[in-house]
Design a protein around this motif. Structure first.
Motif, short mmCIF file in Angstrom:
data_model
loop_
_atom_site.label_atom_id
_atom_site.label_comp_id
_atom_site.label_asym_id
_atom_site.label_seq_id
_atom_site.Cartn_x
_atom_site.Cartn_y
_atom_site.Cartn_z
N TYR A 1 -3.16 28.29 10.86
CA TYR A 1 -4.53 27.80 10.78
C TYR A 1 -4.60 26.28 10.80
O TYR A 1 -5.68 25.71 11.05
N ASP A 2 -3.50 25.61 10.50
CA ASP A 2 -3.48 24.15 10.46
C ASP A 2 -2.83 23.54 11.70
O ASP A 2 -2.68 22.31 11.78
N ALA A 3 -2.48 24.37 12.67
CA ALA A 3 -1.70 23.92 13.82
C ALA A 3 -2.58 23.43 14.97
O ALA A 3 -2.51 23.92 16.10
N ALA A 4 -3.44 22.46 14.65
CA ALA A 4 -4.32 21.86 15.66
C ALA A 4 -4.58 20.42 15.25
O ALA A 4 -4.49 20.06 14.07
N LEU A 5 -4.88 19.58 16.23
CA LEU A 5 -5.18 18.19 15.93
C LEU A 5 -6.24 17.66 16.89
O LEU A 5 -6.49 18.22 17.96
N TYR A 6 -6.84 16.54 16.47
CA TYR A 6 -7.87 15.86 17.27
C TYR A 6 -7.38 14.45 17.54
O TYR A 6 -7.23 13.64 16.62
N ASP A 7 -7.09 14.16 18.81
CA ASP A 7 -6.64 12.84 19.24
C ASP A 7 -7.84 11.89 19.20
O ASP A 7 -8.79 12.03 19.98
N VAL A 8 -7.81 10.93 18.28
CA VAL A 8 -8.99 10.10 18.02
C VAL A 8 -9.35 9.23 19.21
O VAL A 8 -10.53 9.15 19.61
N ARG A 9 -8.39 8.56 19.82
CA ARG A 9 -8.71 7.64 20.91
C ARG A 9 -9.15 8.38 22.16
O ARG A 9 -10.10 7.97 22.85
N ARG A 10 -8.48 9.48 22.48
CA ARG A 10 -8.78 10.21 23.72
C ARG A 10 -9.80 11.32 23.52
O ARG A 10 -10.21 11.98 24.48
N ARG A 11 -10.18 11.55 22.27
CA ARG A 11 -11.20 12.54 21.93
C ARG A 11 -10.88 13.91 22.54
O ARG A 11 -11.69 14.51 23.24
N ARG A 12 -9.71 14.38 22.23
CA ARG A 12 -9.28 15.69 22.73
C ARG A 12 -8.70 16.50 21.58
O ARG A 12 -8.13 15.95 20.63
N VAL A 13 -8.86 17.81 21.67
CA VAL A 13 -8.31 18.74 20.69
C VAL A 13 -7.06 19.37 21.29
O VAL A 13 -7.08 19.82 22.44
N LEU A 14 -6.00 19.41 20.49
CA LEU A 14 -4.73 19.96 20.97
C LEU A 14 -4.26 21.08 20.05
O LEU A 14 -4.25 20.93 18.82
N HIS A 15 -3.90 22.20 20.65
CA HIS A 15 -3.35 23.34 19.92
C HIS A 15 -2.71 24.25 20.96
O HIS A 15 -2.93 24.10 22.16
N ASP A 16 -1.93 25.23 20.50
CA ASP A 16 -1.32 26.15 21.47
C ASP A 16 -2.30 27.27 21.82
O ASP A 16 -3.41 27.35 21.29
N GLU A 17 -1.87 28.15 22.73
CA GLU A 17 -2.78 29.16 23.28
C GLU A 17 -3.14 30.24 22.26
O GLU A 17 -4.08 31.01 22.48
N THR A 18 -2.41 30.32 21.14
CA THR A 18 -2.68 31.37 20.16
C THR A 18 -3.60 30.90 19.03
O THR A 18 -4.04 31.72 18.21
N TYR A 19 -3.89 29.61 18.96
CA TYR A 19 -4.57 29.06 17.77
C TYR A 19 -5.94 29.69 17.55
O TYR A 19 -6.22 30.22 16.47
N LEU A 20 -6.80 29.63 18.53
CA LEU A 20 -8.16 30.15 18.34
C LEU A 20 -8.17 31.65 18.15
O LEU A 20 -9.02 32.19 17.43
N HIS A 21 -7.24 32.36 18.79
CA HIS A 21 -7.16 33.81 18.59
C HIS A 21 -6.86 34.12 17.13
O HIS A 21 -7.42 35.07 16.57
N GLY A 22 -5.99 33.33 16.51
CA GLY A 22 -5.69 33.55 15.10
C GLY A 22 -6.91 33.38 14.23
O GLY A 22 -7.13 34.15 13.28
#
Length: 266
Positions: free
Chosen positions: A134-155
Motif C-alpha cells: 500500500y506504500d509502494a508509490a511515489l509522486y515526483d514533485v518536479r515532474r508531477r508524475r505518479v510512479l508505482h508498479d502495475e499491481t499497486y492500484l489493483h491491491g
C-alpha cells in the motif's frame, strides 16, 4: 471519493492539492517545498500522502509529508543542517514549519536501500523498498508524475494489503500498522502479511500493540479486544469481523467491525 482506478487519477488528485488548491494548508505546503527542496532535481513525496490520495482523496489525508531525495547523502545532510532539521529514525531528517511536519531522506540512506535489500539508482526504485504494498508509490514533485508498479492500484481496489519487502527493522511498528490499517480500512491481508501477523501477534505482541495504540493514537481502540487470538482472528479474517459485529451488536462498537467505510490516519 473512491479508490483511484488509474494512475492519472491519483496524479490529478495530488496535483490539485499540491499545486492548484488555494487553501491555507496547500499554500503553506507549496511554500515549504519551494524554500527547502527546490535545490534538488529529484524529490518525491512517498508514504501516506500518496497512498491516502489514491485510496480516498484529500479527505482521507491526515498524515505528515514524507520525502525521498535522489541526491548525495552528504548534500541532503548539509541542507538538513542548514535548516536546523532534527534527526529522525533510520537516517532521516525532520522539520516542522507552517503547520507541516516533513520527514525527508536521501534515497541511498533509506533503510532497505542502505542495508542492501534493494538496489536503487533512481527515485522509482524506492517503491520496491517499502514494507507494505500500500506504500509502494511515489509522486515526483518536479515532474508531477505518479510512479508505482502495475499491481499497486489493483491491491488498493481489491482491498488486499500485502508485504512488499519483508526485511524490516520495525517488526512491532509494522505489526501495529498492519493491525490498525486492516481493521480501520476493512482490508484483508495477503498470504505473506497473514503469515507475518500470525507469527508476531502472540500474547507479547498483543500486549505491545495495545500499548503502542494507547500511546501513539489519538483514537485508540485495540484495548477493547480481549486477547491475542481474538484480535488476530479479527485482523486475518474479514468474515470473523462480521461475525463479531453481529455477536456484539451495539455493545461493542469496534472500528473494523462496522459495515461502512471508516477513514482514519494510521
Amino acid at each position: 471519493m473512491t479508490v483511484a482506478t488509474k494512475s492519472h487519477i491519483v496524479k490529478r488528485r495530488i496535483d490539485d492539492y499540491v499545486w492548484r488548491d488555494d487553501t491555507l494548508a496547500s499554500r503553506r505546503l507549496r511554500h515549504v517545498l519551494a524554500i527547502h527542496f527546490h535545490q534538488f532535481d529529484n524529490v518525491a513525496i512517498v508514504g501516506g500522502m500518496v497512498r491516502d490520495f489514491a485510496r480516498v482523496g484529500k479527505l482521507g489525508f491526515k498524515s505528515d509529508v514524507d520525502l525521498v531525495i535522489d541526491a548525495p547523502v552528504e548534500a541532503v545532510a548539509d541542507m538538513a543542517k542548514s535548516v536546523n532539521a532534527r534527526t529522525n529514525a533510520f537516517g532521516g531528517h525532520s522539520i516542522s514549519e507552517m503547520g507541516w511536519n516533513v520527514d525527508f531522506w536521501a534515497l541511498k540512506s533509506t533503510w532497505a536501500i542502505r542495508e542492501g535489500h534493494v538496489a536503487a539508482d533512481k527515485l522509482e526504485d524506492f517503491t520496491r523498498s517499502t514494507f507494505f504494498n500500500y506504500d509502494a508509490a511515489l509522486y515526483d514533485v518536479r515532474r508531477r508524475r505518479v510512479l508505482h508498479d502495475e499491481t499497486y492500484l489493483h491491491g488498493l481496489q481489491s482491498r488486499v494489503m500485502e508485504i512488499n519487502l519483508r526485511p524490516t527493522p520495525m517488526v512491532l511498528g509494522n505489526l501495529y500498522r498492519a493491525v490498525r490499517r486492516i481493521l480501520l480500512w476493512n482490508l484483508s491481508p495477503g498470504s505473506k502479511l497473514k503469515s507475518f501477523i500470525t507469527e508476531n501477534l502472540d500474547n507479547d505482541g498483543f500486549r505491545d500493540v495495545v500499548a503502542m495504540d494507547n500511546r501513539k493514537s489519538a483514537t485508540p481502540f485495540l484495548y477493547r479486544y480481549k486477547s491475542a487470538s481474538e484480535l488476530r482472528q479479527s485482523v486475518i479474517c474479514r468474515d470473523y469481523r462480521v461475525a463479531m459485529a453481529t455477536y456484539y451488536g451495539e455493545q461493542l462498537d469496534l472500528p473494523g467491525l462496522a459495515q461502512g467505510p471508516i477513514h482514519s490516519s494510521v
